[in-house]
Scaffold this active site. Structure first.
Site, mmCIF file in Angstrom:
data_model
loop_
_atom_site.group_PDB
_atom_site.id
_atom_site.type_symbol
_atom_site.label_atom_id
_atom_site.label_comp_id
_atom_site.label_asym_id
_atom_site.label_seq_id
_atom_site.Cartn_x
_atom_site.Cartn_y
_atom_site.Cartn_z
ATOM 1 N N GLY A 144 0.922 -1.060 -0.004
ATOM 2 C CA GLY A 144 0.135 -0.112 0.044
ATOM 3 C C GLY A 144 0.994 1.404 -0.069
ATOM 4 O O GLY A 144 2.115 1.234 0.384
ATOM 5 N N GLN A 203 3.169 9.972 1.091
ATOM 6 C CA GLN A 203 4.410 9.210 0.855
ATOM 7 C C GLN A 203 4.897 9.509 -0.171
ATOM 8 O O GLN A 203 6.266 9.477 -0.694
ATOM 9 C CB GLN A 203 4.192 7.677 0.903
ATOM 10 C CG GLN A 203 3.770 6.908 2.361
ATOM 11 C CD GLN A 203 4.027 5.608 2.341
ATOM 12 O OE1 GLN A 203 2.865 5.103 2.217
ATOM 13 N NE2 GLN A 203 5.015 4.917 2.543
ATOM 14 N N CYS A 259 7.792 -0.406 5.948
ATOM 15 C CA CYS A 259 7.047 0.522 5.448
ATOM 16 C C CYS A 259 7.823 1.120 4.412
ATOM 17 O O CYS A 259 9.145 1.520 4.504
ATOM 18 C CB CYS A 259 6.758 1.598 6.526
ATOM 19 S SG CYS A 259 5.963 3.135 5.744
ATOM 20 N N LEU A 260 7.464 1.521 3.199
ATOM 21 C CA LEU A 260 8.234 2.168 1.982
ATOM 22 C C LEU A 260 8.894 3.613 2.431
ATOM 23 O O LEU A 260 9.885 3.732 1.696
ATOM 24 C CB LEU A 260 7.409 2.223 0.832
ATOM 25 C CG LEU A 260 6.725 1.158 0.014
ATOM 26 C CD1 LEU A 260 5.818 1.594 -0.907
ATOM 27 C CD2 LEU A 260 7.847 0.206 -0.405
ATOM 28 N N HIS A 292 -2.402 0.344 8.903
ATOM 29 C CA HIS A 292 -1.195 0.943 8.488
ATOM 30 C C HIS A 292 -1.297 2.122 7.430
ATOM 31 O O HIS A 292 -0.679 3.518 7.821
ATOM 32 C CB HIS A 292 -0.043 -0.307 7.862
ATOM 33 C CG HIS A 292 1.285 0.443 7.543
ATOM 34 N ND1 HIS A 292 2.169 -0.089 8.059
ATOM 35 C CD2 HIS A 292 1.621 1.260 6.368
ATOM 36 C CE1 HIS A 292 3.406 0.643 7.479
ATOM 37 N NE2 HIS A 292 2.884 1.289 6.520
ATOM 38 N N GLU A 293 -2.047 1.960 6.491
ATOM 39 C CA GLU A 293 -2.247 2.884 5.469
ATOM 40 C C GLU A 293 -2.865 4.175 6.028
ATOM 41 O O GLU A 293 -2.582 5.441 5.608
ATOM 42 C CB GLU A 293 -2.870 2.404 3.889
ATOM 43 C CG GLU A 293 -1.893 1.489 3.464
ATOM 44 C CD GLU A 293 -0.675 1.930 3.203
ATOM 45 O OE1 GLU A 293 -0.250 2.818 2.912
ATOM 46 O OE2 GLU A 293 0.250 0.833 3.394
ATOM 47 N N HIS A 346 -0.863 6.328 7.971
ATOM 48 C CA HIS A 346 -0.230 7.496 7.415
ATOM 49 C C HIS A 346 -0.893 8.920 7.193
ATOM 50 O O HIS A 346 -0.503 9.954 7.124
ATOM 51 C CB HIS A 346 0.155 6.971 5.934
ATOM 52 C CG HIS A 346 1.437 6.245 5.773
ATOM 53 N ND1 HIS A 346 2.756 6.582 6.307
ATOM 54 C CD2 HIS A 346 1.496 4.726 5.419
ATOM 55 C CE1 HIS A 346 3.516 5.673 6.049
ATOM 56 N NE2 HIS A 346 3.041 4.355 5.680
HETATM 57 NI NI NI Z 1 3.867 2.441 5.092
#
Ligand code: NI
Length: 191
Positions: free
Chosen positions: A49, A54, A102-103, A144-145, A148
């Site tokens: 995701g 981000q 996480c990215l 998680h998303e 953000h």
């Molecule tokens: Ni993340």
């Protein structure tokens, strides 16, 4: 196809509360392009995701997809889902400890507690309202998303800092036990 740069922890945009998108704004070429870019960037990075902040855009838009993901091979599949203005409601107190990455947090993983049963209300990219129940690891990915979009990273939810690992050391020392536990969990809850 436009793959955007993913901002990393320390960039202030990751700590802002992203703002709601109106139905009118959602239909604009700019926001539709943003959604396409999120999908392309998520795919290029093998993310499960990605949230708009981000890639530096503080709007409440996130895309989610799990399709034989090499970063998280134990995650049940999730079809490509565009999630705008999500609201999560916890359906009960059941929690599960999930190892997350996480990215925006390169080369780090850690264990966080997530709710197992959630209800999520959101708009898709066409402005259609959805009201769905998510369970298990899929519910974890949604949490998680959505975190953000509130300026929160999984780092904030790690209660035991000794669970932090690089991806390499996760593979070497922790993957086997985690995958065994989480596979049993996925078998029990179904997603
Ligand atoms: Ni993340």
């Amino acid at each position: 196809m436009t793959v955007r740069e993913i901002v990393t922890v320390g960039h202030p945009v990751l700590r802002e509360r992203a703002r709601e998108v109106s139905v009118e704004e959602l239909a604009t070429p700019a926001v539709q392009q943003l959604i396409d870019d999120l999908i392309d960037t998520m795919h290029a990075a093998n993310g499960a995701g990605i949230a708009a902040n981000q890639i530096g855009v503080p709007l409440r838009v996130t895309t989610i997809e799990v399709n034989h993901n090499p970063r998280y091979p134990y995650k049940p599949q999730i079809p490509l889902t565009v999630v705008v203005n999500p609201e999560i409601e916890f359906l009960d107190d059941e929690l599960v400890e999930i190892n997350e990455g996480c990215l925006s947090v390169p080369n780090l993983r850690g264990n966080v507690m997530r709710h197992v049963n959630i209800r999520v209300r959101y708009l898709d990219r066409d402005g259609v309202a959805h009201d769905e129940v998510k369970r298990g690891l899929t519910a974890g990915t949604f949490q998680h998303e959505c975190d953000h979009l509130d300026g929160r990273l999984f780092l904030d939810r790690v209660t035991d800092p000794t669970t932090f690992t690089t991806w390499e050391q996760f593979e070497r020392f922790h993957r086997e036990a985690f995958v065994a536990r989480i596979t049993e969990f996925v078998r029990r809850v179904g997603s």
